[in-house]
Write a protein that holds these residues in place. Structure first.
Motif, short mmCIF file in Angstrom:
data_model
loop_
_atom_site.label_atom_id
_atom_site.label_comp_id
_atom_site.label_asym_id
_atom_site.label_seq_id
_atom_site.Cartn_x
_atom_site.Cartn_y
_atom_site.Cartn_z
N SER A 222 118.17 -32.63 5.00
CA SER A 222 118.40 -33.30 6.28
C SER A 222 119.85 -33.26 6.72
N ASN A 223 120.70 -32.60 5.96
CA ASN A 223 122.13 -32.52 6.33
C ASN A 223 122.48 -31.23 7.06
N ASP A 224 121.64 -30.20 6.93
CA ASP A 224 121.96 -28.89 7.48
C ASP A 224 120.95 -28.48 8.55
N PHE A 225 121.46 -27.81 9.59
CA PHE A 225 120.60 -27.30 10.66
C PHE A 225 120.12 -25.88 10.31
N PHE A 226 118.87 -25.60 10.70
CA PHE A 226 118.29 -24.27 10.52
C PHE A 226 117.68 -23.81 11.84
N ASP A 227 117.72 -22.49 12.07
CA ASP A 227 117.23 -21.94 13.33
C ASP A 227 115.74 -21.62 13.27
N PHE A 228 115.05 -21.87 14.40
CA PHE A 228 113.63 -21.57 14.53
C PHE A 228 113.39 -20.86 15.85
N GLY B 246 111.50 -15.88 22.05
CA GLY B 246 112.50 -15.18 21.26
C GLY B 246 113.78 -15.97 21.09
N ASP B 247 114.01 -16.96 21.95
CA ASP B 247 115.19 -17.82 21.79
C ASP B 247 115.03 -18.70 20.56
N LYS B 248 116.16 -19.20 20.05
CA LYS B 248 116.13 -20.02 18.85
C LYS B 248 116.74 -21.40 19.11
N ILE B 249 116.22 -22.37 18.36
CA ILE B 249 116.80 -23.71 18.40
C ILE B 249 117.21 -24.10 16.98
N ALA B 250 118.11 -25.07 16.88
CA ALA B 250 118.57 -25.55 15.58
C ALA B 250 117.98 -26.93 15.31
N LEU B 251 117.36 -27.07 14.14
CA LEU B 251 116.77 -28.35 13.74
C LEU B 251 117.22 -28.71 12.33
N LYS B 252 117.29 -30.02 12.07
CA LYS B 252 117.46 -30.48 10.70
C LYS B 252 116.52 -31.66 10.46
N GLY B 253 116.18 -31.86 9.20
CA GLY B 253 115.27 -32.92 8.84
C GLY B 253 114.77 -32.72 7.43
N PRO B 254 113.83 -33.52 6.99
CA PRO B 254 113.16 -34.57 7.76
C PRO B 254 113.97 -35.86 7.87
N ILE B 255 113.72 -36.61 8.94
CA ILE B 255 114.28 -37.94 9.14
C ILE B 255 113.13 -38.93 8.95
N PRO B 256 113.03 -39.55 7.77
CA PRO B 256 111.87 -40.41 7.49
C PRO B 256 111.87 -41.67 8.36
N LYS B 257 110.66 -42.07 8.75
CA LYS B 257 110.48 -43.32 9.50
C LYS B 257 109.60 -44.30 8.73
N TYR B 258 108.49 -43.77 8.21
CA TYR B 258 107.53 -44.63 7.51
C TYR B 258 106.74 -43.76 6.55
N LYS B 259 106.53 -44.22 5.33
CA LYS B 259 105.77 -43.45 4.35
C LYS B 259 104.31 -43.85 4.45
N TYR B 260 103.51 -42.99 5.07
CA TYR B 260 102.09 -43.29 5.21
C TYR B 260 101.36 -43.05 3.90
N GLU B 261 100.45 -43.98 3.54
CA GLU B 261 99.61 -43.85 2.36
C GLU B 261 98.16 -44.04 2.78
N ALA B 262 97.32 -43.10 2.42
CA ALA B 262 95.91 -43.17 2.78
C ALA B 262 95.26 -44.43 2.22
N ASN B 263 94.46 -45.08 3.07
CA ASN B 263 93.67 -46.26 2.69
C ASN B 263 94.50 -47.49 2.32
N LYS B 264 95.77 -47.47 2.62
CA LYS B 264 96.59 -48.66 2.36
C LYS B 264 96.19 -49.80 3.29
N ASP B 265 95.79 -49.46 4.53
CA ASP B 265 95.35 -50.45 5.51
C ASP B 265 93.93 -50.13 5.95
N THR C 90 106.06 -23.84 20.95
CA THR C 90 105.59 -23.43 19.62
C THR C 90 106.66 -22.54 18.98
N PHE C 91 107.06 -22.91 17.77
CA PHE C 91 108.12 -22.19 17.05
C PHE C 91 107.56 -21.63 15.76
#
Length: 265
Positions: A10-16, A102-121, A32-33
């Motif tokens: 999540s510290n480095d950007f990569f092109d897509f 054909g153009d490229k964008i730079a992304l970095k991640g993941p940036i976590p928000k919430y850890k989903y767990e099946a059947n927890k709720d 769509t990338f």
């Protein structure tokens, strides 16, 4: 098959590379990338986001978070999507809408928000406004792609008009294909003749009808800041719910552990 994530730092950007675009509404597109060679998926746990960067000659880069769409039910596709709404004079969205194949964008991640767990709720109610649907869609697709996840989902999705509802056909199909697990309700500000959904805004009565019973589930909310303020009272740092306010407090939800903000803004 060996599972290989495209984003692991999540510290480095990569092109897509952009491989396709699709109009979803009058001001929203699906971009769509391609994944890099050897990668099987983007590598985002549910729920998390990425950060997009456009370089600006002689100025500071344009940085903005987005939530990718990568449906686990489709398996390995070699691609992922970003759904972007164009805002007049919006620095990031304007650049996305100017992209060509054909153009490229730079992304970095993941940036976590919430850890989903099946059947927890037992039940999750998802409250969304506009492009706030994408973080909620990440959860919806994760749940419905897993036949062993019995979590019941109810989406309440607010928009200005019917033509502004992003991915309505897709959401309607999910509600039919998974009718025992997923229900969707639409609310629009301005209704044309023939509309048979809710008109206006999310109300306390609507929330009372769709929210989990105490101890049975969670509320996910995502949308523009005025939407958050009205429904849940705003958010705290790092995608957390601040003190619960707004309509949720009005209907008796005061425990912030029951409410999870997934908005990027």
């Amino acid at each position: 098959m060996t599972v290989v994530a495209a984003l692991t730092n999540s510290n480095d950007f990569f092109d897509f590379e952009l491989v396709a675009t699709e109009d979803l509404t009058h001001n929203t597109k699906r971009f769509t990338f391609a994944l890099p060679k050897g990668a099987t998926h983007l590598g985002l746990p549910t729920a998390s986001a990425v950060v997009s960067k456009f370089e600006v000659e002689g100025g500071d880069p344009i940085i903005k978070p987005y939530t990718p769409v990568e449906d686990p039910a489709k398996g390995v596709t070699g691609t992922f999507d970003l759904i972007v709404k164009h805002y007049p004079n919006g620095p990031s969205s304007t650049r996305y809408f100017a992209l060509k194949k054909g153009d490229k964008i730079a992304l970095k991640g993941p940036i976590p928000k919430y850890k989903y767990e099946a059947n927890k709720d037992k039940k999750i109610t998802l409250l969304g406004g506009g492009t706030g649907i994408t973080p909620l869609l990440q959860v919806i697709q994760r749940v419905l792609s897993n036949p062993d996840d019995d979590t019941k989902l109810t989406l309440v999705f607010g928009n200005v008009s019917e033509k502004d509802i992003i991915l309505k056909e897709y959401l309607d199909k999910l509600s039919v294909d998974h009718k025992d697990r997923f229900t969707v309700h639409y609310i629009i500000d301005k209704a044309a003749e023939g509309w048979n959904g809710y008109v206006g805004y999310i109300t306390a009565d609507i929330l009372t009808a769709v929210l989990p019973k105490p101890g049975e589930g969670k509320v996910f909310i995502s949308g523009p800041n005025p939407f958050l303020e009205s429904v849940s009272g705003g958010k705290g740092p790092n995608f957390t719910q601040g003190e619960v306010g707004g309509l949720l407090a009005k209907v008796g939800i005061h425990n912030c552990r029951c409410v999870q903000v997934l908005s990027n803004k």
